[in-house]
Write a protein that holds these residues in place. Sequence first.
Motif, PDB file in Angstrom:
ATOM      1  N   ALA A 129       1.410  -1.025   0.296  1.00 46.41           N
ATOM      2  CA  ALA A 129      -0.430   0.207   0.214  1.00 46.41           C
ATOM      3  C   ALA A 129       0.836   1.524  -0.163  1.00 46.41           C
ATOM      4  N   LYS A 130       0.752   1.669  -0.907  1.00 46.68           N
ATOM      5  CA  LYS A 130       1.313   3.214  -1.209  1.00 46.68           C
ATOM      6  C   LYS A 130       1.046   4.344  -0.230  1.00 46.68           C
ATOM      7  N   THR A 131       1.275   5.267   0.207  1.00 46.50           N
ATOM      8  CA  THR A 131       1.336   6.539   1.366  1.00 46.50           C
ATOM      9  C   THR A 131       0.469   7.432   0.071  1.00 46.50           C
ATOM     10  N   PRO A 132       0.009   7.825   0.636  1.00 46.05           N
ATOM     11  CA  PRO A 132      -0.941   8.871  -0.556  1.00 46.05           C
ATOM     12  C   PRO A 132      -0.135  10.199  -0.745  1.00 46.05           C
ATOM     13  N   VAL A 133      -0.151  10.618  -1.312  1.00 44.31           N
ATOM     14  CA  VAL A 133       0.934  12.167  -2.346  1.00 44.31           C
ATOM     15  C   VAL A 133      -0.099  13.347  -2.336  1.00 44.31           C
ATOM     16  N   SER A 134       0.338  13.878  -1.397  1.00 47.72           N
ATOM     17  CA  SER A 134      -0.015  15.673  -1.523  1.00 47.72           C
ATOM     18  C   SER A 134      -0.600  15.628  -2.719  1.00 47.72           C
ATOM     19  N   SER A 135      -1.098  16.522  -3.205  1.00 45.66           N
ATOM     20  CA  SER A 135      -1.757  16.964  -4.595  1.00 45.66           C
ATOM     21  C   SER A 135      -0.547  18.028  -5.606  1.00 45.66           C
ATOM     22  N   GLU A 136       0.039  19.240  -4.655  1.00 43.67           N
ATOM     23  CA  GLU A 136       1.426  19.643  -4.254  1.00 43.67           C
ATOM     24  C   GLU A 136       1.931  18.493  -5.077  1.00 43.67           C
ATOM     25  N   GLU A 137       2.126  17.562  -5.094  1.00 48.87           N
ATOM     26  CA  GLU A 137       3.241  16.750  -5.787  1.00 48.87           C
ATOM     27  C   GLU A 137       2.902  16.167  -6.840  1.00 48.87           C
ATOM     28  N   ASP A 138       1.435  15.723  -7.717  1.00 46.18           N
ATOM     29  CA  ASP A 138       0.589  15.304  -8.311  1.00 46.18           C
ATOM     30  C   ASP A 138       1.216  16.720  -9.641  1.00 46.18           C
ATOM     31  N   ASP A 139       0.563  17.458  -9.149  1.00 47.44           N
ATOM     32  CA  ASP A 139       0.670  18.595  -9.947  1.00 47.44           C
ATOM     33  C   ASP A 139       1.896  19.545 -10.847  1.00 47.44           C
ATOM     34  N   SER A 140       2.900  18.945  -9.872  1.00 48.99           N
ATOM     35  CA  SER A 140       4.456  19.118  -9.828  1.00 48.99           C
ATOM     36  C   SER A 140       4.813  18.610 -11.300  1.00 48.99           C
ATOM     37  N   ASP A 141       4.263  17.145 -11.532  1.00 51.40           N
ATOM     38  CA  ASP A 141       4.909  16.543 -12.799  1.00 51.40           C
ATOM     39  C   ASP A 141       3.666  16.961 -13.910  1.00 51.40           C
ATOM     40  N   ASP A 142       2.382  17.612 -13.773  1.00 52.24           N
ATOM     41  CA  ASP A 142       1.973  17.578 -14.544  1.00 52.24           C
ATOM     42  C   ASP A 142       2.564  19.019 -15.596  1.00 52.24           C
ATOM     43  N   GLN A 143       3.597  19.847 -14.383  1.00 46.92           N
ATOM     44  CA  GLN A 143       4.590  21.037 -14.837  1.00 46.92           C
ATOM     45  C   GLN A 143       5.493  21.226 -15.126  1.00 46.92           C
ATOM     46  N   VAL A 144       5.985  20.102 -15.399  1.00 52.26           N
ATOM     47  CA  VAL A 144       7.216  20.133 -15.771  1.00 52.26           C
ATOM     48  C   VAL A 144       7.538  20.131 -16.815  1.00 52.26           C
ATOM     49  N   PHE A 145       6.718  20.154 -18.381  1.00 53.41           N
ATOM     50  CA  PHE A 145       7.009  20.977 -19.585  1.00 53.41           C
ATOM     51  C   PHE A 145       5.898  21.164 -20.325  1.00 53.41           C
ATOM     52  N   ASN A 146       5.969  22.325 -20.539  1.00 56.47           N
ATOM     53  CA  ASN A 146       5.272  23.615 -20.224  1.00 56.47           C
ATOM     54  C   ASN A 146       5.643  24.396 -21.836  1.00 56.47           C
ATOM     55  N   GLU A 147       5.183  25.611 -22.227  1.00 54.13           N
ATOM     56  CA  GLU A 147       5.752  26.427 -23.751  1.00 54.13           C
ATOM     57  C   GLU A 147       7.246  26.614 -23.467  1.00 54.13           C
ATOM     58  N   ASN A 148       7.535  27.144 -22.056  1.00 58.48           N
ATOM     59  CA  ASN A 148       8.607  27.298 -21.156  1.00 58.48           C
ATOM     60  C   ASN A 148      10.016  26.466 -21.888  1.00 58.48           C
ATOM     61  N   ASN A 149       9.889  24.911 -21.750  1.00 56.99           N
ATOM     62  CA  ASN A 149      10.466  24.292 -22.070  1.00 56.99           C
ATOM     63  C   ASN A 149      10.516  23.492 -23.891  1.00 56.99           C
ATOM     64  N   VAL A 150       9.830  24.616 -24.637  1.00 55.17           N
ATOM     65  CA  VAL A 150       9.831  24.215 -26.031  1.00 55.17           C
ATOM     66  C   VAL A 150      11.266  24.925 -26.711  1.00 55.17           C
ATOM     67  N   LYS A 151      11.638  24.494 -26.872  1.00 52.65           N
ATOM     68  CA  LYS A 151      13.084  24.533 -28.177  1.00 52.65           C
ATOM     69  C   LYS A 151      12.689  24.877 -29.347  1.00 52.65           C
ATOM     70  N   LYS A 152      12.866  26.200 -29.441  1.00 50.87           N
ATOM     71  CA  LYS A 152      12.636  26.876 -30.981  1.00 50.87           C
ATOM     72  C   LYS A 152      13.304  26.639 -31.970  1.00 50.87           C
ATOM     73  N   SER A 153      12.655  26.501 -33.154  1.00 49.84           N
ATOM     74  CA  SER A 153      13.670  25.464 -34.200  1.00 49.84           C
ATOM     75  C   SER A 153      13.470  27.479 -34.854  1.00 49.84           C
ATOM     76  N   ARG A 154      15.309  27.642 -35.578  1.00 46.89           N
ATOM     77  CA  ARG A 154      16.379  28.238 -36.213  1.00 46.89           C
ATOM     78  C   ARG A 154      15.015  28.379 -37.527  1.00 46.89           C
ATOM     79  N   VAL A 155      14.434  27.294 -37.939  1.00 47.36           N
ATOM     80  CA  VAL A 155      13.935  27.262 -39.734  1.00 47.36           C
ATOM     81  C   VAL A 155      13.107  28.082 -40.011  1.00 47.36           C
ATOM     82  N   VAL A 156      13.567  29.257 -40.732  1.00 49.21           N
ATOM     83  CA  VAL A 156      12.085  29.835 -41.113  1.00 49.21           C
ATOM     84  C   VAL A 156      11.285  29.530 -41.946  1.00 49.21           C
ATOM     85  N   ILE A 157      10.091  28.883 -41.927  1.00 49.13           N
ATOM     86  CA  ILE A 157       8.545  28.984 -42.683  1.00 49.13           C
ATOM     87  C   ILE A 157       8.546  29.983 -43.213  1.00 49.13           C
ATOM     88  N   PRO A 158       8.293  30.260 -45.579  1.00 39.38           N
ATOM     89  CA  PRO A 158       7.288  31.082 -46.004  1.00 39.38           C
ATOM     90  C   PRO A 158       6.712  31.136 -45.152  1.00 39.38           C
TER      91      PRO A 158
END
Length: 392
Positions: A129-158
């Motif tokens: 049986a696992k110990t309950p995890v707080s809601s803050e820890e659950d939310d932290s996994d969902d917020q690991v990757f967001n728009e701030n983590n997206v690497k911008k491409s150097r290719v300029v699309i016409p």
Amino acid sequence: MVSERKRKAVSYTESDSDFMSDQEVRSTPVKGKKPITKKKNIGKRARKEILPPEDEDSESDFQNEQDDDLDEATEDEDEDKDQYNEEEEEQMTKPKTKSKAESKAKSKAKSKARPKPKVNIAGNTKKNAKTPVSSEEDDSDDQVFNENNVKKSRVVIPRPKGSPFADSISPNTLEFLAELAENNDRDFMRLRAKEWAAAKKDFTDFCSLLMTEVHQVDPTTRVEEAKHAVYRQNRDLRFSNDKSPYKRNLSASFSRTGRKFLDAGYHISIKPNNESMVGIGMWQPDSTRLANMRSGIIRHGNLLREALSTDALKEVFDGKFGTAILDDSDKLKVAPKNIAKDHPEIELLRYRSFAIVKRFTDEDVVSEGFLDKVMDVIEASVPFVAVVNAWV
């Protein structure tokens, strides 16, 4: 054959619940009878009865490696049991010379040290049986990757004025592929799920138009739903050192065998940074088809040269024709087996694949009339495809 881990479990289950040795069981007093004790060779006897034979092999580790669906909880539980069983074996193989009171104290201490099942609110026992995890820890996994983590491409699309056009690829599709090349992971695809769905639909709609046009100039090609002609985006990672999960391009094939592309046909690939292309012919056929192809070249090599030298192909490839437009990336450096080096058709016989490739810029791909440019290449290549398919 029983594994070492299983043999230990069997030895313990044959004794009482407190994992007492045979000698300790005999020394337990019974009503109306005096305890029977034997002090000679107790250690040797216990060792003989508990230790497994030395000539047996271990199979449990190998079986666990073959089981891909074994979860972490089960593995952790097995490791705890093995460690616990090894400690018990060491204690039981030592000579037993202590009194009954000491042995009972030992057994009680061991029973307390055993892992006890946890009880939930309803009163039901649960293993691991696992110990309950707080809601803050659950939310932290969902917020690991967001728009701030997206690497911008150097290719300029016409982005031509009035785009996207019905007969071309949307600039948004090329932009998505350019970003996917920089962020090739599942987090990015989850974050950009809507953009990926739009890019796939845009390419599939274009392939639907292209399939109809291809069938008009080459009726041997299979007509089916466009989605069946489009290749899946996930890569096969089993035999690749590159563990990127997704392809960096969108591609589809049209032939008389459909997307399988077993014979000569037509292939389109959309990739940013001016790497889009249309390929026509047959890539690295199997040994039977390759042998049939070389047999046809030996008999009528001039037919293949004529199919590669039409005025339409010369116009498409800026005056180039014949073997000059054949892809030679896997061409043999020497003559094939059982073929003389001075054979009259040795130049064609050295080819491993029989394909021609026409590349397009990003400006071509997103501009109006891209479908016509693709069809110019395909229509000029129909005689070449017909010769190859007649021989294979």
